[in-house]
Design an enzyme around this catalytic site. Structure first.
Site, PDB file in Angstrom:
ATOM      1  CG  ASP A 189      -2.888   8.146  -0.995  1.00  0.00           C
ATOM      2  OD1 ASP A 189      -2.863   8.699   0.119  1.00  0.00           O
ATOM      3  OD2 ASP A 189      -2.521   6.979  -1.188  1.00  0.00           O
TER       4      ASP A 189
ATOM      5  NE  ARG B 247       0.182   1.241   3.437  1.00  0.00           N
ATOM      6  CZ  ARG B 247       1.119   2.130   3.698  1.00  0.00           C
ATOM      7  NH1 ARG B 247       2.385   1.760   3.750  1.00  0.00           N
ATOM      8  NH2 ARG B 247       0.847   3.386   3.915  1.00  0.00           N
ATOM      9  N   GLY B 248       0.290   2.405   0.008  1.00  0.00           N
ATOM     10  CA  GLY B 248       1.079   3.620  -0.167  1.00  0.00           C
ATOM     11  C   GLY B 248       1.134   3.921  -1.658  1.00  0.00           C
ATOM     12  CB  ALA B 249       0.343   7.009  -3.543  1.00  0.00           C
TER      13      ALA B 249
ATOM     14  CG  ASN C  70      -2.198  11.605   3.171  1.00  0.00           C
ATOM     15  OD1 ASN C  70      -1.698  10.730   2.464  1.00  0.00           O
ATOM     16  ND2 ASN C  70      -1.839  11.766   4.432  1.00  0.00           N
ATOM     17  CE  LYS C  71      -5.102   5.694   4.503  1.00  0.00           C
ATOM     18  NZ  LYS C  71      -6.061   4.846   3.737  1.00  0.00           N
TER      19      LYS C  71
ATOM     20  CD  GLN D 146      -3.154   2.664   6.889  1.00  0.00           C
ATOM     21  OE1 GLN D 146      -3.751   3.055   7.886  1.00  0.00           O
ATOM     22  NE2 GLN D 146      -3.769   2.556   5.724  1.00  0.00           N
TER      23      GLN D 146
ATOM     24  NE  ARG E 242      -6.091   0.937  -1.645  1.00  0.00           N
ATOM     25  CZ  ARG E 242      -5.434   1.449  -0.594  1.00  0.00           C
ATOM     26  NH1 ARG E 242      -4.153   1.184  -0.427  1.00  0.00           N
ATOM     27  NH2 ARG E 242      -6.060   2.224   0.271  1.00  0.00           N
TER      28      ARG E 242
HETATM   29  O1  MRU Z   1      -4.453   3.294   2.286  1.00  0.00           O
HETATM   30  P1  MRU Z   1      -2.962   3.433   2.185  1.00  0.00           P
HETATM   31  O2  MRU Z   1      -2.232   2.821   3.323  1.00  0.00           O
HETATM   32  O3  MRU Z   1      -2.442   2.993   0.849  1.00  0.00           O
HETATM   33  O4  MRU Z   1      -2.744   5.000   2.277  1.00  0.00           O
HETATM   34  C1  MRU Z   1      -1.450   5.523   2.249  1.00  0.00           C
HETATM   35  C2  MRU Z   1      -1.417   6.971   2.477  1.00  0.00           C
HETATM   36  O5  MRU Z   1      -2.421   7.619   2.638  1.00  0.00           O
HETATM   37  C3  MRU Z   1      -0.082   7.631   2.398  1.00  0.00           C
HETATM   38  O6  MRU Z   1      -0.013   8.734   3.261  1.00  0.00           O
HETATM   39  C4  MRU Z   1       0.112   8.107   0.961  1.00  0.00           C
HETATM   40  O7  MRU Z   1       0.001   7.025   0.081  1.00  0.00           O
HETATM   41  C5  MRU Z   1       1.383   8.757   0.743  1.00  0.00           C
HETATM   42  S1  MRU Z   1       2.628   7.519   0.755  1.00  0.00           S
HETATM   43  C6  MRU Z   1       4.040   7.975   0.169  1.00  0.00           C
END
Ligand code: MRU
Length: 364
Positions: A244, A53-55, A254-255, A203, A90
């Protein structure tokens, strides 16, 4: 970054030259385990189930997922079908679409016999680019942390608040929001990190705390609602978060919960920075609040919580009464006016179209 002295990226090709290896992030922080992906379906599952996960890492995994698909079929139709499957995993992180567009561009008009090799080459290049990009973000963000520390008269510690995991686990290496923190720590700046737990999937508590701890960075996990209180009492010098998808206007997705932290930072005069690679900018969008698709996930992530029981077994338990409905919006959008600056691989700019174009004039 290193795990028990061994250097890891979050995704790599195995010794066989084709299988794709990842760190299974659903097992952290209780176990460090890697997985071997051998098919498109396994790559899509890894993204969907958040084993990765993470963009930026979602984008990198999609690129290698396409490579795995090409092992079966290199036709245009197969490429289109694989991209459609991966794109649907996603919806919010734009790096997914960006990586697949890059892959397609490198395969278009290429003879079938060359496609597989070209795909693996392009995916590896995207990963190398992400690692280098994130390291550069770290260098630019380090200056902000150092400035905050010096402005305070070099106290015992400079406090950075972060949300979710935008560390090396969220990228190929280094991270976005955490890269400046690693750079500051390595440069001897006494940085301390407030880590938002980041419900519902935690996370922050599971992943950011784990990776910061592995690197030796002092940090404290806090419940998601604590940040405002800390800011009111002068205990946060700056916030740095990831994103993201960032609209061309500088609106930042973002999250979930990021927006509330930005509001608290604004109210308390705490600088609020967002760290991002070029691949996270969606130049086609102007109004992030209106136009960025927000992923809605399974309500069970809200009604349940997973942790390690005293006997060492990892268990999932229910925390809400049976029958209570739950909603699980995974992201929110922070309007550009609440963002002090965007930290990119090309430098720091105002969160605005003009600011971004100053760093990326080729997009004008
Ligand atoms: O749902 P996730 O865990 O994929 O979400 C990740 C985030 O929101 C991060 O802050 C975002 O991807 C930036 S990561 C470099």
């Amino acid at each position: 970054m290193k795990v028990d002295g061994v250097a890891y990226r979050t995704i790599w090709v195995g010794e066989d030259g084709w299988s794709v290896h990842i760190i299974d992030q659903t097992r952290l922080p209780h176990a460090f385990a890697t997985l071997r992906l051998t098919t498109l379906a396994e790559a899509a599952h890894a993204i969907r189930s958040m084993q990765v996960r993470g963009a930026p890492l979602v984008g990198a995994t999609a690129a290698y997922g396409l490579c795995l698909a090409l092992r079966e079929d290199v036709s245009d139709a197969a490429i289109d079908a694989a991209c459609a499957l991966l794109l649907a995993t996603r919806p919010t992180a734009v790096n997914l679409r960006w990586a697949l567009d890059e892959m397609r561009a490198s395969l278009r008009n290429r003879p079938h016999a060359e496609r597989l090799r070209a795909a693996y080459g392009r995916a590896a290049a995207l990963c190398d680019d992400d690692a280098a990009t994130c390291e550069a973000i770290g260098e630019h963000g380090l200056k902000l942390i150092r400035e905050a520390w010096e402005k305070k008269g070099r106290p015992e510690r400079v406090n950075v608040l972060t949300h979710c995991n935008a560390g090396w686990l969220a990228t190929v290496d280094w991270g976005t929001a955490l890269a400046p923190i690693y750079k500051a720590f390595d440069a001897g700046v006494p940085v301390h990190v407030w880590v938002d737990e980041t419900r519902p999937r935690n996370q922050g508590a599971s992943l950011s705390a784990w990776e910061l701890g592995r690197h030796g960075v002092p940090h404290t996990v806090i419940a998601d609602n604590v940040g405002g209180h800390l800011m009111q009492h002068g205990l946060v010098d700056l916030c740095i978060v990831g994103t993201d998808r960032t609209a061309a206007s500088g609106d930042v997705c973002n999250k979930i919960g990021t927006y509330l932290k930005a509001l608290a930072a604004h109210d308390n005069g705490v600088p609020f920075y967002v760290a991002l690679p070029h691949s996270t900018i969606d130049w086609s969008l102007e109004d992030g609040v209106r136009d960025i698709p927000i992923e809605e996930r399974d309500a069970a992530e809200v009604t349940q919580i997973t942790g390690r029981a005293p006997d060492g077994v990892v268990v999932t338990v229910r925390i809400t009464p049976p029958g209570s409905a739950a909603a699980n919006y995974a992201f929110d959008v922070t309007p550009a006016r609440l963002v002090s600056g965007l930290v990119t691989e090309r430098g720091v700019c105002p969160a605005s179209r003009q600011g971004l174009l100053g760093l990326y004039p080729e997009r004008a």
